[in-house]
Design an enzyme around this catalytic site. Structure first.
Site, PDB file in Angstrom:
ATOM      1  N   ASP A 167      34.799  23.764  45.064  1.00 32.54           N
ATOM      2  CA  ASP A 167      34.185  22.743  45.908  1.00 32.54           C
ATOM      3  C   ASP A 167      34.585  22.950  47.366  1.00 32.54           C
ATOM      4  O   ASP A 167      34.766  24.093  47.796  1.00 32.54           O
ATOM      5  CB  ASP A 167      34.619  21.352  45.407  1.00 32.54           C
ATOM      6  CG  ASP A 167      33.513  20.341  45.571  1.00 32.54           C
ATOM      7  OD1 ASP A 167      33.159  20.076  46.725  1.00 32.54           O
ATOM      8  OD2 ASP A 167      32.993  19.817  44.575  1.00 32.54           O
ATOM      9  N   HIS A 210      34.897  15.873  48.675  1.00 33.67           N
ATOM     10  CA  HIS A 210      34.326  15.967  47.334  1.00 33.67           C
ATOM     11  C   HIS A 210      35.271  16.608  46.319  1.00 33.67           C
ATOM     12  O   HIS A 210      35.459  16.094  45.208  1.00 33.67           O
ATOM     13  CB  HIS A 210      33.012  16.758  47.443  1.00 33.67           C
ATOM     14  CG  HIS A 210      32.071  16.532  46.326  1.00 33.67           C
ATOM     15  ND1 HIS A 210      31.757  17.504  45.417  1.00 33.67           N
ATOM     16  CD2 HIS A 210      31.365  15.446  45.952  1.00 33.67           C
ATOM     17  CE1 HIS A 210      30.888  17.027  44.546  1.00 33.67           C
ATOM     18  NE2 HIS A 210      30.627  15.777  44.859  1.00 33.67           N
ATOM     19  N   SER A 219      28.869  14.310  39.675  1.00 37.83           N
ATOM     20  CA  SER A 219      30.175  14.843  40.082  1.00 37.83           C
ATOM     21  C   SER A 219      31.316  14.078  39.442  1.00 37.83           C
ATOM     22  O   SER A 219      32.450  14.554  39.422  1.00 37.83           O
ATOM     23  CB  SER A 219      30.335  14.741  41.594  1.00 37.83           C
ATOM     24  OG  SER A 219      29.490  15.631  42.215  1.00 37.83           O
TER      25      SER A 219
END
Lengths: 795, 86
Positions: free
Chosen positions: A55, A96, A270
C-alpha cells in the site's frame, strides 16, 4: 452469537467498539458470526505467521503496530530502501496502509487502540502506491521475500469507475505465478485482494484482472445487517466476504491511523481484505503446511451465506451456496482453524485448456448469442485431467461498438449459470475485449465433463447505431481442478467438533438408553415392533426401510428422490447415480434425471450432453429435438449452433447454402447475386466480398482490377486471391514489400530505395554515424528519421 | 475517456548472466541498475536520470540503443498505471 468472554476482555480503548469480533453491547444484537473469538479461544492468534500490506506504507512506530512490526516483511519500493514509513503531508493522503495493517495485527492489551484479528502475527508494509505505479513496481512488490512473507494483502486496483478494464501486466503476471509456484518454499504465496469499490459507478469486478486472477483471494464486504454496501460491485471471482461499513446507521470498523491515532473512518473492501488476511494467518498458525490452494478450499468450505441478503444466492452442482455479491459468504475464523488443523493437502492442480473456439458470430442488438463446447475434462491425459472443478477461466476476444452494453454468462454441465460480466452503463468504450480473462469460482466442486455454454447478450442502454454489430471472434475455456476428489479423506463441516463435553453427554445418553422401550411404535413400524417412538426405532417396516441396516435405518411410506421402492424386500434402493427418479437400479430405468442432466429419448438414459439434433431443455430436463435444419441447437429448438449439410448458420438460424456468386438474403429468405467483382460475398455491396471474382485483386476490403497508387500486387497465399499490399510509409509507388520504393511523398528523398525525411542533422558526428550505420538503423522503420540522410551524405 | 500513455524513466530489462552483467549493460547506456525485479530471474529494474520522469512521447537518444543490445533479451520502458486505494 457469543457473549463477552472474560479471557479476552482487553484493555484497548476501542475494544468495546469491535462489534464484529465480540458482543459486549448487551442491548444490541450480536454479530460474531465471523467467529474470530472462537479461533482465539482455540489458541490461534497468528503467532509466527508473516503478513505484509502492499500500500502507501505503514507507520511502523505506531504503538499498536510496533510490537508486531517486522522489518524483514517490509520494503519501500517508491524510495528503494527498507523503511516503509508513509510520506506525511498536510492532507494525510497516505493513511491507507497503516489502517489496513491495524486490522490484521494491531497488538492486544496495550491500552492504546484496537486489537488485530491476528494480534500476534508479524506485520510488515511494502510502500508502493505513493508514486508512479508501473508493471515493474507491482511485480517487485509482489515478489519481496516470498520465502519469508506468508500473506500479501492488497487493497487497491485499477479505477472502479465502471468503464475501466485493466489488470496485471506481463511482469506482474509472472510475479503471481512465481509466487504461487515457489513462494513459502513451494507451498505458494497467499495473495489477498480487495474486490472493487465501484458499486455506485455500476462497476463489475470481472473488469479488474487482479481480483479476478485465480492466484488472488478476492474479498467482498457486507454491512452489519447483511445488506449490500453502497460500494460493493459484484462478480463471479469473489471468494468470501467480511463485515465492513456501508450503511448510514451501521456501527463502524475501528483501526489504527497515522500519527499514532485510532480511527473509525475506515470503510470499503479495504476493511475486508486485511480481516481475511488476518483470518488466513490464524489458519496458517493452525497448519503452516497449507498450500495456496488449500487456503482457497478452506475459504470455500467454511464461509457461509447466513443472513447476507442477495437475490442471486444459488446452490451449485456440488451443493455449495454462492452469490455474485459475497462469493461463498461470510468468513468463519473458527471453522477455518478447525478445518486447517486436520487438513490434508488437496491433490495437485490440473489445468485442462480447450482449443480456442472461433465462432466469428455477430452479436445482434437486443439478442443473445450462444456458443457451446463439450469438455471431456481432458480425461485422455492423466496429467491434465480435471474431474472436480476449482476455478474456471474464459478468455474472450470480441469486438463491440459499446462494451458496457454486454452481459456475459457461462453455464456449466451441471446447469449452474454464472454471470461473468454484468452491463456497465458508464462503459462506452468501443475496444471490446481482447482476450480478456473472466474467472468464476461458482462451479467449485462440480464435475468438469459435459457441455459448457457461453452466452453473450447485447442490450443497448443508450442510443447507438444498432447496425454496427459486435462480433464474438474467439473464446476459450480453461478448467482448473483435480482429477481426484479433493475431500476424499476429509471429514465434512458437520464433523467439526463442538464444544468440549458435548460428546461425553451423547455417550451418556446412549448408555442410559439401554433400558427396554415399552411405549407405542411409529405408524411406519412393522409387526416386529420397535425400541423407541420414532420411525428410526422400528425393527421392521410396513412400507420401506431407508438407509444402511443396523445403523441409520428409518421407515418411510415413500422412497425419497434418488431411490426406488423394492416392494419385495420392503427397502428403498438407490437409483443409478444419474437418476432423480427411477423404476430400478439400471441406468436405463431412470424416469427423471438429477439436476444438470437430461433424459435422452434415444437411449432412455440421463446424459450430460444431448445427442446431435437435440438440445437440453432445462425445465423438462429432457433432450428435445432441434429444428429440421439444425445439427445442434441450444436452449430452444430454433436457436441453432450448427447446421445440417447444405445449410449454414446465419445468427441462430440455419439457412440454405447459396452457390458461388450469390449470398443468402435474410429478409427475403432467398439467394441473391453478389457484386460482379465478388466470387463469394456476405451481401450485395462491393465491399462485402469474401473472395474476388476471376481477374480481380483484393485491396483492403474491396476487389479491384488493378492496384491503386501506393499499393503493389503481392502473391496470394494458398487458395486466396491476389492481394494489393500497401507500400512502405511515405512511399507513393513501389515494386514490392520493404525497401522497394520507387517514388516518395513530398518532403522525402529516395535513399537506398527507402524514403527518408529531407532534413539534415547538425549533431551527427563521425562516431554517431558509425553507430547508426553499424546498427543498420536506417533500415529500421522506427529510426529512419534518425539523421540517416546526413550520415549517408557524410559517407 | 481516451487516455494517453504516460511513460516513466524506469525500464524493466531482461539480461541473462547475473547482476554484474546487468550492471555492465546498464552502465553502457547510462542507466542505473536498481536491482532485480522481485523474484523474477534475470529481470532488472533500470533507471535513467536524463530521461524525462513522466512523458507522453518516447524520447529517443543513445539510451534507446539498449533495445538493440545483443545481451538484452527484452526491455520495456515502464508506463504509469492508474491504481486506486479501495
Amino acid at each position: 452469537s457469543i457473549q463477552n468472554d472474560p479471557n479476552f476482555n482487553f484493555n484497548d480503548p476501542k475494544w468495546s467498539s469491535m462489534w464484529y469480533i465480540h458482543c459486549s453491547d448487551q442491548g444490541s444484537p450480536c454479530h460474531s458470526e465471523m467467529n474470530i473469538l472462537g479461533a482465539w479461544r482455540r489458541g490461534y492468534t497468528g503467532k509466527n505467521v508473516v503478513v505484509t500490506i502492499l500500500d502507501d506504507g505503514i507507520e511502523r512506530n505506531h504503538p499498536d503496530l510496533a510490537p508486531n512490526y517486522d522489518h524483514l516483511a517490509s520494503y519501500d519500493v517508491n524510495g528503494n530502501d527498507y523503511d516503509p514509513t508513509p510520506r506525511y503531508d498536510f492532507h494525510n493522503v497516505n493513511i491507507h496502509g497503516t489502517r489496513c495493517a491495524g486490522e490484521v495485527a494491531a497488538a492486544a492489551n496495550n491500552t492504546h487502540c484496537i486489537v488485530g484479528v491476528a494480534f500476534n502475527a508479524h506485520i510488515g508494509g511494502i510502500r508502493m502506491l505513493d508514486g508512479d505505479v508501473t508493471d515493474l513496481v507491482e511485480a517487485k512488490s509482489l515478489g519481496i521475500r516470498p520465502d519469508y512473507i506468508d500473506i500479501y494483502s492488497s487493497s487497491w486496483g485499477p479505477k472502479d469507475d465502471g468503464r475501466t478494464v485493466d489488470g496485471p501486466g506481463p511482469l506482474t503476471r509472472q510475479a503471481f505465478e512465481q509466487g504461487i509456484k515457489k513462494g513459502r518454499k513451494g507451498l505458494g504465496s497467499i495473495f489477498v485482494w480487495a474486490s472493487g469499490n465501484g458499486g455506485r459507478q455500476l462497476d463489475h469486478c470481472s473488469c479488474d484482472g487482479y481480483t479476478s486472477s485465480i492466484y488472488t483471494v478476492s474479498i467482498s464486504s457486507t454491512t452489519e445487517h447483511g445488506n449490500r454496501p453502497w460500494y460493493l460491485e459484484p462478480c463471479s471471482s469473489i471468494l468470501a466476504s467480511t463485515y465492513s461499513r456501508g450503511e448510514l446507521n451501521d456501527r463502524k470498523i475501528v483501526t489504527t491511523d497515522l500519527h499514532q491515532r485510532c480511527t473509525d473512518g475506515h470503510t470499503g473492501t479495504s476493511v475486508s481484505a486485511p480481516i481475511v488476511a488476518g483470518i488466513i494467518a490464524l489458519a496458517l498458525e493452525a497448519n503452516l503446511l497449507l498450500t495456496w490452494r488449500d487456503v482457497q478450499h478452506l475459504l470455500v468450505r467454511t464461509s457461509r451465506p447466513l443472513h447476507l441478503k442477495a437475490d442471486d444466492w444459488k446452490t451449485n452442482g456440488a451443493r455449495l451456496r454462492v452469490s455474485h455479491l459475497y462469493g461463498f459468504g461470510l468468513v468463519d475464523a473458527e471453522a477455518m482453524v478447525l478445518e486447517a488443523s486436520k487438513w490434508r493437502t488437496v491433490p495437485p492442480q490440473h489445468i485442462c485448456t480447450h482449443k480456442r473456439l472461433r465462432p466469428n458470430s455477430y452479436i445482434h442488438a437486443g439478442q443473445t448469442l450462444n456458443s457451446s463446447t463439450v469438455s471431456s475434462g481432458c480425461s485422455d491425459e492423466a496429467d491434465r485431467e480435471v474431474v472436480f472443478l476449482e476455478h474456471v477461466v474464459v478468455s474472450v476476444l470480441l469486438t463491440h461498438p459499446r462494451r458496457g452494453d454486454l452481459e456475459i454468462s457461462l453455464t456449466s454441465p451441471s446447469g449452474t449459470r454464472s454471470q461473468l460480466l454484468a452491463r456497465r452503463l458508464y462503459d462506452s468504450s468501443n475496444q471490446g475485449f481482447r482476450n480478456w480473462e473472466f474467472m468464476s469460482v461458482h462451479f467449485w466442486g462440480e464435475k468438469a465433463k459435459g457441455s459448457w455454454t457461453l452466452e453473450i447478450r447485447d442490450s443497448p442502454s443508450k442510443l447507438r447505431n444498432t447496425e454496427v454489430l459486435g462480433n464474438l471472434k474467439e473464446w476459450s475455456l480453461t478448467l482448473y481442478g483435480t482429477s481426484e476428489d479433493p475431500y476424499l479423506h476429509h471429514s465434512t463441516n458437520q464433523d467439526v467438533p463442538g464444544p468440549e463435553g458435548a460428546k461425553d453427554e451423547l455417550d451418556l445418553q446412549e448408555e442410559e438408553g439401554e433400558e427396554e422401550y415399552i411405549g407405542p411404535c411409529h405408524s411406519e413400524c412393522g409387526e416386529q415392533g420397535c425400541d423407541g417412538p420414532e420411525a428410526e426405532h422400528c425393527l421392521n417396516c410396513v412400507h420401506f426401510s431407508l438407509g444402511r441396516p443396523n445403523t441409520e435405518r428409518t421407515c418411510v411410506s415413500h422412497c425419497p428422490l434418488g431411490y426406488f421402492g423394492d416392494v419385495a424386500a420392503h427397502r428403498c434402493r438407490r437409483c443409478h447415480r444419474d437418476c432423480e427418479r427411477c423404476l430400478g437400479r439400471s441406468e436405463a430405468e431412470c424416469t427423471s434425471c438429477r439436476r444438470g442432466l437430461y433424459m435422452n429419448p434415444l437411449s432412455s438414459t440421463c446424459v450430460h450432453t444431448c445427442p446431435d439434433s437435440h438440445y437440453g431443455n432445462q425445465e423438462q430436463q429432457r433432450c428435445l429435438e432441434c429444428d429440421d435444419s439444425c445439427r445442434r441447437c441450444s436452449q430452444d429448438s430454433d436457436r441453432c449452433t450448427a447446421c445440417k449439410h447444405g445449410h449454414s448458420l446465419a445468427g441462430m438460424t440455419c439457412v440454405p447454402e447459396c452457390s458461388n456468386g450469390t449470398f443468402f438474403h435474410l429478409e427475403e429468405m432467398s439467394c441473391r447475386v453478389c457484386h460482379s467483382s465478388c466470387q463469394t460475398c456476405t451481401g450485395p455491396g462491393k465491399q462485402e466480398c469474401i473472395r474476388c471474382a476471376e481477374g480481380f485483386l483484393q485491396q483492403e476490403w474491396r476487389c479491384v482490377q488493378a492496384c491503386a497508387p501506393g499499393y503493389y500486387s503481392g502473391e496470394p497465399s494458398t487458395g486466396r486471391n491476389r492481394m494489393c499490399h500497401r507500400c512502405e510509409e511515405n512511399c507513393v509507388s513501389c515494386s514490392g514489400p520493404g525497401t522497394a520504393c520507387l517514388r516518395c511523398k513530398d518532403g522525402f528523398s529516395l535513399v537506398s530505395r527507402t524514403c527518408v525525411i529531407n532534413s539534415s542533422c547538425n549533431n551527427a558526428d563521425e562516431i554517431f554515424c558509425e553507430m547508426v550505420k553499424s546498427n543498420r538503423l536506417c533500415e529500421k522503420k522506427l529510426y529512419r528519421q534518425f539523421c540517416c540522410k546526413t550520415c549517408l551524405m557524410n559517407g | 475517456h481516451c487516455r494517453r500513455d504516460v511513460l516513466t524513466n524506469h525500464w524493466a530489462v531482461r539480461v541473462p548472466g547475473g547482476p554484474l552483467q546487468a550492471d555492465r549493460v546498464a552502465q553502457k547506456y547510462g542507466y542505473r541498475n536498481l536491482g532485480r525485479i522481485g523474484s523474477l530471474e534475470d529481470y532488472y529494474h533500470f533507471h535513467h536520470s536524463r530521461v524525462v520522469r513522466r512523458a507522453a512521447f518516447v524520447f529517443r537518444g543513445t539510451h534507446s540503443f539498449i533495445h538493440m543490445d545483443p545481451q538484452v533479451q527484452w526491455a520495456q520502458q515502464q508506463k504509469v498505471k492508474i491504481r486506486e486505494k479501495r
